[in-house]
Design an enzyme around this catalytic site. Structure first.
Site, mmCIF file in Angstrom:
data_model
loop_
_atom_site.group_PDB
_atom_site.id
_atom_site.type_symbol
_atom_site.label_atom_id
_atom_site.label_comp_id
_atom_site.label_asym_id
_atom_site.label_seq_id
_atom_site.Cartn_x
_atom_site.Cartn_y
_atom_site.Cartn_z
ATOM 1 N N ASP A 126 -5.763 -3.797 -1.935
ATOM 2 C CA ASP A 126 -4.698 -3.455 -1.000
ATOM 3 C C ASP A 126 -4.111 -4.700 -0.339
ATOM 4 O O ASP A 126 -4.815 -5.507 0.254
ATOM 5 C CB ASP A 126 -5.279 -2.529 0.072
ATOM 6 C CG ASP A 126 -4.227 -1.846 0.927
ATOM 7 O OD1 ASP A 126 -3.293 -2.535 1.368
ATOM 8 O OD2 ASP A 126 -4.346 -0.632 1.147
ATOM 9 N N SER A 142 0.827 -1.195 0.000
ATOM 10 C CA SER A 142 0.000 0.000 0.000
ATOM 11 C C SER A 142 0.870 1.258 0.000
ATOM 12 O O SER A 142 1.674 1.468 -0.890
ATOM 13 C CB SER A 142 -0.976 -0.040 1.183
ATOM 14 O OG SER A 142 -2.015 0.886 1.032
#
Length: 301
Positions: free
Chosen positions: A158, A44
């Site tokens: 993510d 991320s």
């Protein structure tokens, strides 16, 4: 100190939204104290910061994010209004491309891996080749916030959903030590007390409103029934942070790095990129607290 005498580091950069700006401070500390980063595994925001560093453009990114305002943050949110996610992410990636030319991961001067999640098959996807920006976009696809990114025919989200501190990609490294930065550390109660006394920032209030509209549109129950203090945005982000914090503790216990740094998960909000200078300074401070003694021992050798 010449490069051949520098201690080499495998750097693991965790996920956590704007808290990830603390990674910049950690990198600055390592460079200033004579360490050489030879490998980066990021998830991320960690994948984004790590990618900027690997491409040699961290200074440019830092200068840009240091000037960002609350209204700038809002302007980068290209709302999609699809049920799969609220923000397309094209504006953010295109902005990054203005700072860094398109580059293949194989051409980076250091080893780089971005970690995303194939949620359908419940497995991590390690992206260590191909477009750097595709790797970053896949890794930052926060559920509900970003739309999933289609990578080689697979929809990815993510990586923090499955592994917010991705140490495993560094297992084959031959560096002197592995350093992991966990952005899901224990809540800073002093920070929490101060935060509760402050009004919500413009960007947070605006995004919270959009999230509430989004949830209302795609569910039968009205989000307006949720207490204003615990709006849909707060519930989603705090739940995700708590989940990542739990997973991170399990991962760090199972596969402990040589050294690790923790940033409190309430150090700043997910979208508070306007607090860049504070978060960078915090990262530097935490690196000094965690590694300062190590650096002193190295100087004595």
């Amino acid at each position: 100190m010449s490069d051949k005498h520098k201690k080499t580091v495998s750097l693991v950069l965790g996920s956590g939204g704007a808290r990830g700006l603390a990674h910049i401070g950690v990198i600055h500390w390592l460079e200033e104290n004579g360490y050489q980063i030879e490998s980066i595994s990021g998830c991320s925001m960690g994948a984004l910061i790590g990618g900027m560093y690997a491409a040699g453009k961290l200074d440019e990114f830092e200068a840009w994010v240091g000037d960002i305002s609350k209204l700038d943050i809002i302007s980068l949110l290209d709302f999609s209004w699809k049920s799969s996610g609220l923000v397309k992410g094209d504006k953010i990636i295109n902005t990054l491309k203005q700072l860094v030319e398109e580059v293949a991961i194989e051409d980076l001067p250091i080893k780089y891996t971005a970690v995303a999640a194939d949620i359908l098959n419940e497995k991590e996807i390690w992206i260590n080749s191909g477009s750097l920006f595709d790797a970053i976009r896949a890794s930052i696809s926060l559920p509900l916030f970003f739309t999933p990114f289609n990578y080689k025919g697979v929809n990815l989200i993510d990586g923090g959903v499955l592994n917010p501190v991705p140490i495993a990609p560094t297992f084959t490294d031959t560096t002197d030590f592995t350093l992991a930065v966990n952005l899901g550390g224990k809540i800073d109660t002093a920070k929490l007390l101060v935060k509760n006394k402050q009004d919500s920032s413009l960007s947070t209030r605006y995004f919270s409103k959009k999230i509430t509209e989004f949830v209302t549109k795609f569910t039968e129950s009205s989000a307006s029934n949720i207490d204003s203090k615990w709006g849909a945005y707060d519930v989603a982000t705090q739940a995700f942070d708590a989940m990542q914090s739990t997973i991170a503790r399990q991962k760090l216990a199972a596969y402990p790095p040589d050294y690790f740094i923790e940033i409190a998960r309430n150090a700043c909000g997910t979208l508070e990129f306007n607090l860049a200078s504070e978060m960078i300074a915090l990262g530097y401070q935490k690196a000094e607290e965690s590694l300062g003694r190590l650096s002193q021992e190295k100087d004595v050798e």
